[in-house]
Design a protein around this motif. Sequence first.
Motif, short mmCIF file in Angstrom:
data_model
loop_
_atom_site.label_atom_id
_atom_site.label_comp_id
_atom_site.label_asym_id
_atom_site.label_seq_id
_atom_site.Cartn_x
_atom_site.Cartn_y
_atom_site.Cartn_z
N ASP A 78 0.84 -1.08 0.02
CA ASP A 78 -0.19 0.04 -0.08
C ASP A 78 1.00 1.32 -0.27
N PRO A 79 0.89 2.08 -1.03
CA PRO A 79 1.69 3.07 -1.17
C PRO A 79 1.43 4.24 -0.05
N TRP A 80 0.30 4.35 0.51
CA TRP A 80 -0.09 5.27 1.71
C TRP A 80 0.11 4.62 2.99
N GLY A 81 0.52 3.04 3.04
CA GLY A 81 0.80 2.43 4.23
C GLY A 81 1.90 2.69 5.06
N SER A 82 1.56 2.82 6.39
CA SER A 82 2.89 3.20 7.35
C SER A 82 3.86 1.87 7.17
N HIS A 83 3.46 0.56 6.86
CA HIS A 83 4.31 -0.43 7.01
C HIS A 83 4.78 -0.90 5.50
N ARG A 84 4.84 0.22 4.59
CA ARG A 84 5.31 0.01 3.07
C ARG A 84 6.49 -0.21 3.04
N LEU A 85 6.85 -1.32 1.84
CA LEU A 85 8.18 -1.29 1.54
C LEU A 85 8.65 -0.17 0.82
N PRO A 86 9.97 0.15 0.70
CA PRO A 86 10.46 1.08 -0.37
C PRO A 86 10.01 0.86 -1.76
N GLU A 87 9.90 -0.17 -2.23
CA GLU A 87 9.34 -0.52 -3.79
C GLU A 87 7.92 -0.11 -3.84
N ALA A 88 7.15 0.27 -2.70
CA ALA A 88 5.80 0.73 -3.13
C ALA A 88 5.59 2.03 -3.14
N THR A 89 6.01 2.45 -4.41
CA THR A 89 6.35 3.98 -4.83
C THR A 89 5.00 4.61 -5.11
N GLY A 90 3.97 3.73 -5.47
CA GLY A 90 2.86 4.83 -5.92
C GLY A 90 1.86 3.61 -6.45
N HIS A 91 0.40 4.26 -6.57
CA HIS A 91 -0.57 3.56 -7.23
C HIS A 91 -0.11 3.03 -8.72
N GLU A 92 0.33 3.63 -9.28
CA GLU A 92 0.75 3.13 -10.77
C GLU A 92 1.69 2.01 -10.83
N LEU A 93 2.28 1.69 -9.94
CA LEU A 93 3.07 0.47 -9.76
C LEU A 93 2.52 -0.64 -10.34
N ARG A 94 3.31 -1.26 -11.30
CA ARG A 94 2.86 -2.47 -12.14
C ARG A 94 3.41 -3.59 -10.95
N VAL A 95 2.28 -4.59 -10.48
CA VAL A 95 2.75 -5.22 -9.60
C VAL A 95 2.41 -6.81 -10.30
N VAL A 96 3.35 -7.88 -10.25
CA VAL A 96 2.92 -9.07 -10.87
C VAL A 96 2.88 -9.93 -9.77
N VAL A 97 1.79 -10.59 -9.18
CA VAL A 97 2.01 -11.40 -8.01
C VAL A 97 2.13 -12.78 -8.25
N LEU A 98 2.86 -13.53 -7.70
CA LEU A 98 3.06 -15.09 -7.90
C LEU A 98 3.01 -15.82 -6.67
N CYS A 99 2.06 -17.05 -6.80
CA CYS A 99 2.15 -17.95 -5.85
C CYS A 99 2.58 -18.96 -6.41
N ASN A 100 2.37 -20.17 -6.01
CA ASN A 100 2.98 -21.71 -6.34
C ASN A 100 2.18 -21.98 -7.76
N GLU A 101 0.87 -22.01 -7.88
CA GLU A 101 0.42 -22.46 -9.22
C GLU A 101 -0.54 -21.39 -9.68
N GLY A 102 -0.69 -20.16 -9.03
CA GLY A 102 -1.53 -19.13 -9.62
C GLY A 102 -3.13 -19.12 -9.29
N TYR A 103 -3.15 -19.58 -8.15
CA TYR A 103 -4.54 -19.41 -7.64
C TYR A 103 -4.45 -18.34 -6.56
N ALA A 104 -3.77 -18.40 -5.51
CA ALA A 104 -3.81 -17.44 -4.41
C ALA A 104 -3.25 -16.24 -4.93
N SER A 105 -2.50 -16.18 -5.96
CA SER A 105 -2.13 -15.03 -6.51
C SER A 105 -3.22 -14.11 -7.29
N SER A 106 -4.44 -14.78 -7.63
CA SER A 106 -5.23 -14.16 -8.23
C SER A 106 -6.00 -13.40 -7.22
N LEU A 107 -6.35 -13.93 -6.26
CA LEU A 107 -6.97 -13.38 -5.22
C LEU A 107 -6.15 -12.22 -4.53
#
Length: 141
Positions: A78-107
Amino acid sequence: MAVSGGERGERGEPVGIDQLLERVRARYQRVGPREAYAAQQAGEALLVDIRYAALRERDGLIPGALVVERNELEWRLDPWGSHRLPEATGHELRVVVLCNEGYASSLAAESLHRLGLHRATDLVGGFQAWRAAGLPVVERG
């Protein structure tokens, strides 16, 4: 007992996980392993690995992917969150989430959309598809 909140079917009944995944995935464009790799290499996307530690230990890591446990994902990206990582630079960030087989990552990608990260997506087939495509993996152990 009545069920409140959540996704509903055509007649107002709760939906199962398969139907929920179908609905969630229809809301954004998912990416395959090669597309995710190209976007990462070009500096156009942040790969975020949400697999739990035992899977990372067993199967290895994707070089350059940010490891964030699933239960911390929203707080860390969360770019506005108090616990954000430095990589959370803004809402325009393109994030590709991956899990083991592509189910949990969709959620998880859907949850990031709710935080305003409208370019969030997930990797079709997850880590297993990445590895099967012959893309780089750093073995652990």
